[in-house]
Scaffold this active site. Sequence first.
Site, PDB file in Angstrom:
ATOM      1  N   ARG A  17      25.612  18.442 -13.004  1.00 29.26           N
ATOM      2  CA  ARG A  17      25.670  17.671 -14.249  1.00 29.26           C
ATOM      3  C   ARG A  17      25.679  16.157 -14.026  1.00 29.26           C
ATOM      4  O   ARG A  17      25.402  15.394 -14.944  1.00 29.26           O
ATOM      5  CB  ARG A  17      26.900  18.094 -15.056  1.00 29.26           C
ATOM      6  CG  ARG A  17      26.735  19.425 -15.750  1.00 29.26           C
ATOM      7  CD  ARG A  17      27.956  19.759 -16.581  1.00 29.26           C
ATOM      8  NE  ARG A  17      29.069  20.195 -15.745  1.00 29.26           N
ATOM      9  CZ  ARG A  17      30.309  20.377 -16.188  1.00 29.26           C
ATOM     10  NH1 ARG A  17      30.604  20.131 -17.460  1.00 29.26           N
ATOM     11  NH2 ARG A  17      31.263  20.790 -15.381  1.00 29.26           N
ATOM     12  N   GLU A 157      43.064  31.307 -19.124  1.00 26.64           N
ATOM     13  CA  GLU A 157      41.855  30.554 -19.448  1.00 26.64           C
ATOM     14  C   GLU A 157      41.650  30.545 -20.966  1.00 26.64           C
ATOM     15  O   GLU A 157      42.011  31.503 -21.660  1.00 26.64           O
ATOM     16  CB  GLU A 157      40.639  31.168 -18.759  1.00 26.64           C
ATOM     17  CG  GLU A 157      40.662  31.052 -17.244  1.00 26.64           C
ATOM     18  CD  GLU A 157      40.794  29.620 -16.766  1.00 26.64           C
ATOM     19  OE1 GLU A 157      40.153  28.717 -17.370  1.00 26.64           O
ATOM     20  OE2 GLU A 157      41.544  29.378 -15.800  1.00 26.64           O
ATOM     21  N   ASN A 362      32.928 -34.051   0.623  1.00 25.32           N
ATOM     22  CA  ASN A 362      32.373 -33.873  -0.719  1.00 25.32           C
ATOM     23  C   ASN A 362      30.893 -33.532  -0.598  1.00 25.32           C
ATOM     24  O   ASN A 362      30.122 -34.252   0.050  1.00 25.32           O
ATOM     25  CB  ASN A 362      32.537 -35.148  -1.551  1.00 25.32           C
ATOM     26  CG  ASN A 362      32.091 -34.933  -2.988  1.00 25.32           C
ATOM     27  OD1 ASN A 362      32.861 -34.521  -3.836  1.00 25.32           O
ATOM     28  ND2 ASN A 362      30.817 -35.219  -3.252  1.00 25.32           N
ATOM     29  N   ASN A 371      19.477 -22.545   5.907  1.00 26.06           N
ATOM     30  CA  ASN A 371      19.993 -21.794   7.053  1.00 26.06           C
ATOM     31  C   ASN A 371      19.030 -20.755   7.606  1.00 26.06           C
ATOM     32  O   ASN A 371      19.284 -20.186   8.667  1.00 26.06           O
ATOM     33  CB  ASN A 371      21.302 -21.099   6.662  1.00 26.06           C
ATOM     34  CG  ASN A 371      21.145 -20.184   5.456  1.00 26.06           C
ATOM     35  OD1 ASN A 371      20.334 -20.431   4.574  1.00 26.06           O
ATOM     36  ND2 ASN A 371      21.933 -19.122   5.416  1.00 26.06           N
TER      37      ASN A 371
END
Length: 453
Positions: A17, A157, A362, A371
Amino acid sequence: MARTCLAVILAAGDSTRMKSSMSKVLHPIAGLPMISHVMRAVRDAEIKDAVLVLGRDADAVAKAGAVEGMAVSTVLQTERKGTGHAVLMARDAIAKGFDEVLVTYGDVPLVRSETFQNARSLLSSGADLVVIGFEAADPTGYGRLLVEDGQLVAIREHKDATEEERKVTRCNSGLMVINGARALGWLEKIDNKNAKGEYYLTDLVEIARADGAKVVAVDAPEAELAGCNTRAELALLEASWQNRRRHEIMLSGVSMIAPETVFLAFDTVLQQDVLVEPNVVFGPGVTVESGAVIHAFSHLEGAHVASGATVGPFARLRPGADLGPDSKVGNFCEVKKATIGEGAKVNHLTYIGDASIGAGSNIGAGTITCNYDGINKHETRIGENAFIGSNSALVAPVSIGNGAYVASGSVITENVPDDALAFGRARQEVKPDRAKQVRERALAFKAAKKAGQ
């Protein structure tokens, strides 16, 4: 001496399911496979031995079910003949003579170790079989726990229950703890004389009672015992886990402005006095230290944020991001495998990858560390108290020294020494009236093109 316990975890279902290419117990809740959640709860209940009953995707489920601190073995259930048959797949382990045998399922990821410990404690005090149940908001479809004089007499059940029995709201979770000395004998008495021809573990209640055993039930919250069969139920489990964990974290001293919009991973660590604004997502591997602020619409994964640091809004911290105390990563910034030093600022529109930035530096808006050369990654090193002007490209491998200054708009391809000023751009020239000429030429071209149509 501590009582020994063997956990048998049933994880052999076909997951039909779920409509998935992988076993349902591998689907994640908070970034961790369901089976891993269950195994952690088992381990945290001070259980050191477990058997995983496997079927589909056996190797992957076994890997996800391996947890540190436990001896976990596996058995393969090639035929599906019911829950009783599944538990008997662990026959050899059960026969070793543990004091207790815990049976649980691989798709109940919200179950707590405390629930297992509560059930085990009843065995310690004289019970022989303990079934974990819950009070159902809607009991339709669940097996009912039928109790008389404090003892569990049967699990009925829904389809077999009488009208009176269907009024019972105390239901069976399927989880139980069994007296280890009697478990194998009882399990072998389960038969398949029923409409489906299957061996039902629930029959154990009446088998144990017929053998003179004490059988009881213990309750846990319904939400904690919820299983998963569909993608819709998976989403409900995720929501339930998130709600529970958010509540725990806020009680520990973390502030969330809109907690329902914050999503946590299974291992997210948020220390006291952290503030999390709305619409923040924590992937696996994140630690945020005391006093840090995570602003709205940020995404963090595999990152460390030190005390007093701020992130976002609209920031992304990828694996390896390490922000020092009182540092700042601002809006529309991305940091990957990089260290941001104490008090350093990466304020806006910036990518910092494979880099280290010294304390007090900064990084101006629009700066990127270049990179990647198409094959390999390279490192950028920026010293302390450096200033990188806006819209600069730092082509790695490259180092910027302490106190160095990079002019705005520069492309830096060579190392910059301490306290040096670097320009990496063409000298500006001004051409009077040239803009007017370019504009007139472009307009003439456009008119000619339109006329030709």
